[in-house]
Design a protein around this motif. Structure first.
Motif, PDB file in Angstrom:
ATOM      1  N   LEU A  69       0.578  -1.106   0.554  1.00 40.92           N
ATOM      2  CA  LEU A  69      -0.298   0.119  -0.029  1.00 40.92           C
ATOM      3  C   LEU A  69       0.735   0.986  -0.034  1.00 40.92           C
ATOM      4  O   LEU A  69       1.968   1.437   1.081  1.00 40.92           O
ATOM      5  N   LEU A  70       0.668   2.161  -1.593  1.00 39.44           N
ATOM      6  CA  LEU A  70       1.420   3.210  -1.126  1.00 39.44           C
ATOM      7  C   LEU A  70       1.289   4.651  -0.786  1.00 39.44           C
ATOM      8  O   LEU A  70       1.296   5.771  -0.554  1.00 39.44           O
ATOM      9  N   VAL A  71      -0.588   4.286  -0.236  1.00 38.37           N
ATOM     10  CA  VAL A  71      -1.171   5.959   0.699  1.00 38.37           C
ATOM     11  C   VAL A  71      -2.243   5.131   1.473  1.00 38.37           C
ATOM     12  O   VAL A  71      -1.765   4.177   1.845  1.00 38.37           O
ATOM     13  N   GLU A  72      -2.339   6.070   2.796  1.00 40.83           N
ATOM     14  CA  GLU A  72      -2.869   5.357   4.036  1.00 40.83           C
ATOM     15  C   GLU A  72      -4.153   5.220   3.599  1.00 40.83           C
ATOM     16  O   GLU A  72      -5.375   5.942   4.456  1.00 40.83           O
ATOM     17  N   VAL A  76      -8.429  -0.881  -1.332  1.00 43.81           N
ATOM     18  CA  VAL A  76      -8.207  -1.657  -2.412  1.00 43.81           C
ATOM     19  C   VAL A  76      -7.391  -3.242  -1.850  1.00 43.81           C
ATOM     20  O   VAL A  76      -8.115  -4.096  -3.537  1.00 43.81           O
ATOM     21  N   LEU A  77      -7.574  -3.624  -1.006  1.00 46.98           N
ATOM     22  CA  LEU A  77      -7.232  -4.975  -0.749  1.00 46.98           C
ATOM     23  C   LEU A  77      -8.681  -5.575  -0.216  1.00 46.98           C
ATOM     24  O   LEU A  77      -7.982  -7.179  -1.748  1.00 46.98           O
ATOM     25  N   LEU A  99      -6.558 -12.882   2.252  1.00 43.18           N
ATOM     26  CA  LEU A  99      -5.385 -11.888   2.310  1.00 43.18           C
ATOM     27  C   LEU A  99      -4.910 -12.544   3.635  1.00 43.18           C
ATOM     28  O   LEU A  99      -5.597 -12.439   4.681  1.00 43.18           O
ATOM     29  N   ALA A 100      -3.495 -12.192   3.701  1.00 46.50           N
ATOM     30  CA  ALA A 100      -3.106 -11.750   4.904  1.00 46.50           C
ATOM     31  C   ALA A 100      -2.118 -10.861   5.755  1.00 46.50           C
ATOM     32  O   ALA A 100      -1.607 -10.712   4.740  1.00 46.50           O
ATOM     33  N   GLY A 155      -3.766   0.000   9.628  1.00 46.52           N
ATOM     34  CA  GLY A 155      -2.683  -0.072   8.577  1.00 46.52           C
ATOM     35  C   GLY A 155      -4.090  -0.732   7.355  1.00 46.52           C
ATOM     36  O   GLY A 155      -3.253  -0.298   6.082  1.00 46.52           O
ATOM     37  N   VAL A 156      -4.850  -1.175   7.792  1.00 46.91           N
ATOM     38  CA  VAL A 156      -5.064  -2.466   7.269  1.00 46.91           C
ATOM     39  C   VAL A 156      -6.076  -3.144   7.136  1.00 46.91           C
ATOM     40  O   VAL A 156      -7.114  -3.699   6.496  1.00 46.91           O
TER      41      VAL A 156
END
Length: 253
Positions: A69-72, A76-77, A99-100, A155-156
């Motif tokens: 991820l290139l933004v906060e 998109v995940l 997804l992990a 963050g996720v």
């Protein structure tokens, strides 16, 4: 664990190119960029869905695809997971993927040689569902509380799962509690705004039911949030103004 994925996982050679193809199509829809303007390579590609920038990296030795991820914003995940599952359905129908993130919160050193336990994001027992149900999670020998999960993995996590006060906000949503649709409309607006990105940072939104915490001074926190917000967005409806229509010049204040 990362080592278990490398030992027992399976990454068919044709899956990553298919995922890249789907990501390219999505980026052209959302960013209107031509293929020649994209940063593409055989095992790595930089994409942008609107302002949501991320990178896909194929790690054949570890039998997985890494998402940087290139933004906060983690929005998109879910899309990448759906695209990967669609790619698998086209070529290996019985193969499943998940997804992990790394147990440390998803942040990894800039190297392919990383190790440790992984935490599933999706699924009935995944991190997203666990935090949504306000439960804790056992990570190896460590029992992690709901509050710690939210802090460590913020963050996720989708924005609506991160509750509580922040030090400042992009947007303060103001509305009147009614029996009509006002609260639902404003919460829907809060969801939409929270999924946006400004200068690489997820939009911070103040909505009372998302941010105010039990046991604190309601008035102080409300006023402080208003002061520390860059923009006030009042939502006014006929339902919210209903009492005002009955006011007369001699009505008591």
């Amino acid at each position: 664990a990362v080592e278990a994925v490398a030992a027992r996982g399976f990454l068919p050679m044709g899956v990553f190119p298919r995922v890249l193809g789907k990501a390219m199509g999505k980026m052209q829809e959302t960013s209107q960029r031509a293929v020649e303007d994209m940063d593409l390579a055989a095992h790595c590609a930089h994409f942008a869905y609107g302002k949501h920038h991320f990178r896909l990296v194929s790690l054949p030795d570890q039998r997985c695809v890494r998402v940087d991820l290139l933004v906060e914003s983690p929005m998109v995940l879910r899309t990448v997971l759906d695209q990967t599952r669609a790619a698998l359905a086209e070529c290996v129908k019985d193969l499943r993927c998940n997804l992990a993130v790394h147990e440390g919160g998803g942040r990894l050193p800039h190297t392919d040689a990383w190790s440790g336990r992984l935490v599933l994001l999706d699924g009935a027992k995944g991190l997203w569902k666990t935090v949504e149900l306000e439960k804790g999670l056992c990570l190896g020998l460590e029992d992690v509380s709901h509050a710690e999960l939210t802090r460590r993995f913020k963050g996720v996590l989708p924005p609506h799962l991160i509750r509580g006060l922040l030090d400042w906000y992009h947007v303060f949503l103001s509305y009147r509690w009614t029996e009509g649709l006002d609260p639902e409309v404003v919460e829907s607006l809060c969801y939409s705004l929270s999924e946006q990105v400004v200068h690489g940072q997820a939009v911070r939104v103040f909505l009372d039911k998302w941010r105010l915490e039990d046991g604190r001074d309601f008035v102080h926190d409300f006023v402080q949030a208003l002061i520390m917000s860059k923009m006030l967005v009042p939502t006014i409806s006929f339902a919210a103004l209903a009492r005002m229509f009955a006011l007369l010049p001699d009505s008591p204040r």
